[in-house]
Write an enzyme that holds these catalytic residues in place. Structure first.
Site, short mmCIF file in Angstrom:
data_model
loop_
_atom_site.label_atom_id
_atom_site.label_comp_id
_atom_site.label_asym_id
_atom_site.label_seq_id
_atom_site.Cartn_x
_atom_site.Cartn_y
_atom_site.Cartn_z
N LYS A 10 -9.09 -17.96 -4.19
CA LYS A 10 -10.03 -19.10 -5.05
C LYS A 10 -9.86 -18.87 -6.37
O LYS A 10 -10.58 -19.47 -7.24
CB LYS A 10 -11.59 -19.18 -4.44
CG LYS A 10 -11.77 -19.22 -3.14
CD LYS A 10 -13.34 -19.07 -2.80
CE LYS A 10 -13.72 -19.37 -1.33
NZ LYS A 10 -15.13 -19.29 -0.67
N ARG A 61 0.60 -0.15 11.19
CA ARG A 61 0.32 1.34 11.04
C ARG A 61 -0.34 1.87 10.04
O ARG A 61 -1.33 2.33 10.40
CB ARG A 61 1.80 2.14 11.09
CG ARG A 61 2.34 2.26 12.26
CD ARG A 61 3.90 2.28 12.37
NE ARG A 61 4.53 1.21 11.67
CZ ARG A 61 4.73 0.16 12.52
NH1 ARG A 61 4.34 0.15 13.89
NH2 ARG A 61 5.22 -1.01 11.75
N THR A 62 -0.06 1.33 8.83
CA THR A 62 -0.88 1.84 7.78
C THR A 62 -2.49 1.64 7.67
O THR A 62 -3.25 2.30 7.57
CB THR A 62 -0.10 1.34 6.31
OG1 THR A 62 1.05 1.78 6.43
CG2 THR A 62 -1.05 2.10 5.12
N HIS A 71 4.19 4.23 -2.25
CA HIS A 71 3.28 4.15 -0.78
C HIS A 71 3.02 5.89 -0.79
O HIS A 71 3.42 6.35 0.25
CB HIS A 71 4.23 3.64 0.38
CG HIS A 71 3.57 3.34 1.60
ND1 HIS A 71 2.05 3.82 1.73
CD2 HIS A 71 3.73 2.67 2.70
CE1 HIS A 71 1.69 3.44 2.75
NE2 HIS A 71 2.76 2.88 3.35
N ARG A 100 -3.78 -2.63 0.01
CA ARG A 100 -2.11 -3.07 -0.04
C ARG A 100 -2.23 -4.38 -0.72
O ARG A 100 -2.87 -5.03 -0.42
CB ARG A 100 -1.30 -2.81 1.19
CG ARG A 100 -0.07 -3.42 1.41
CD ARG A 100 0.49 -3.25 2.80
NE ARG A 100 0.86 -1.73 2.85
CZ ARG A 100 1.78 -1.52 3.99
NH1 ARG A 100 2.14 -2.34 4.73
NH2 ARG A 100 1.93 -0.26 4.23
#
Length: 338
Positions: free
Chosen positions: A86, A57-58, A135, A107
């Protein structure tokens, strides 16, 4: 708060008038989100959508919001597909990718990581969730949903009665929402969780210091009586040390239609940040609530696009230009997408 050019990292950045500004712009975005009008205000702009933790969703909501404003989206999902695998630092990644983008959504599983990234970025960074910390866009869309749901009952956010149920220790959505509710008056918050998964003490203290009435409980049925909103959350199993530990709490608090009918007021609104856990040993929000008109979880997701469009328009300083770069969509009004 000066939105233009700013990072959106924490609810702590917001005063009440800032929240109301976001909501006002979100209201303006509705015809574009509903495809009744098209705007190209961000034509040529690029969003870097960087999600180093699973998201549906986000990630899609942010991307759709940017597309609906006329911009393009470039995505990086998972550590394995990025140079971080890396050994590249967040600083170097931010310096590079901010040269390719006009805005970045990130995120990351570690608390504070998005703020660290933003410190090196040359463009606005929006926090899509950093570990169990915050959030902010979810909290804004949740409160926007609460505002709209209560408005249908002739109510306002002041004097809200809300029960938050489930994993309150690791649930970053409720952390941010609690901080946001601290901006409002005479709010009553009931925190319902196992003892081990209680809301962090500093957040409870912040709410009480702001004048909110806060109760903590392990009793679901009595806690969801006489509230306006029941906000349910899943067990955040990815934050636990083991699957076995998470399983100890899964299914502890289940809201279904029979529990709702027996204990909730008739107009109590049901919310959840999603995903809800539909496995048989979980079901914190049962499928038998799907036909309940007070189930607002999908209205929440729709509202998320509006709020994220508003955040992009504000941080990229194009709010006043949206209508100038828009037109009606005849194929929508003709019924093509109805």
């Amino acid at each position: 708060m000066e939105f233009a050019g700013s990072h959106i990292l924490s609810i702590q950045q917001f005063e009440r008038n800032d929240v109301e500004r976001v909501f006002s712009v979100a209201d303006q975005m509705e015809p574009y989100a509903q495809r009744k009008r098209v705007t190209k205000v961000l034509d040529g702009a690029i969003l870097g959508n960087m999600f180093f933790e699973p998201s549906t969703r986000t990630r899609v909501s942010f991307g759709s919001a940017f597309n609906l404003l006329g911009g393009e989206v470039r995505e990086t999902t998972g550590f394995e597909s990025s140079a971080i695998a890396k050994g590249e630092s967040l600083y170097d990644t931010a310096r590079v990718l901010s040269g390719y983008s006009d805005a970045i959504v990130m995120r990351h599983p570690q608390a504070g990581s998005v703020a660290e990234f933003a410190a090196a970025s040359r463009v606005p960074v929006l926090n899509g969730g950093d570990g169990s910390n915050e959030h902010p866009s979810q909290a804004l869309l949740d409160l926007y949903t609460i505002k709209k749901e209560l408005a249908g009952q002739g109510r306002e956010i002041d004097r809200l009665r809300i029960a938050m149920v489930g994993d309150l220790r690791y649930g970053r959505t409720v952390h941010s929402l609690c901080k946001l509710l601290s901006l409002y008056r005479e709010v009553q918050v009931r925190l319902v969780s196992p003892q081990e998964l209680r809301m962090p003490g500093e957040i409870v203290e912040q709410m009480r210091n702001a004048g909110l009435q806060v109760e903590e409980s392990e009793a679901l049925e009595e806690s969801i009586a006489h509230v306006d909103i029941v906000y349910s959350t899943r067990i955040q199993e990815e934050r636990f040390n083991s699957q076995e530990e998470a399983d100890l709490y899964r299914g502890r608090f289940r809201l279904n239609q029979s529990v709702y009918t027996a204990h909730c007021e008739p107009n109590t609104v049901i919310m959840h940040p999603l995903p809800r856990d539909s496995r048989d040993n979980a079901r914190e929000l049962d499928d038998d609530l799907n036909d309940n008109p007070n189930l607002a979880i999908f209205r929440q997701t729709d509202n998320g696009v509006l709020v994220r469009m508003a955040l992009f328009a504000l941080t990229l300083d194009v709010v006043d230009q949206v209508a100038q770069h828009s037109r009606e969509v005849n194929w929508y009004t003709a019924g093509r997408f109805q």
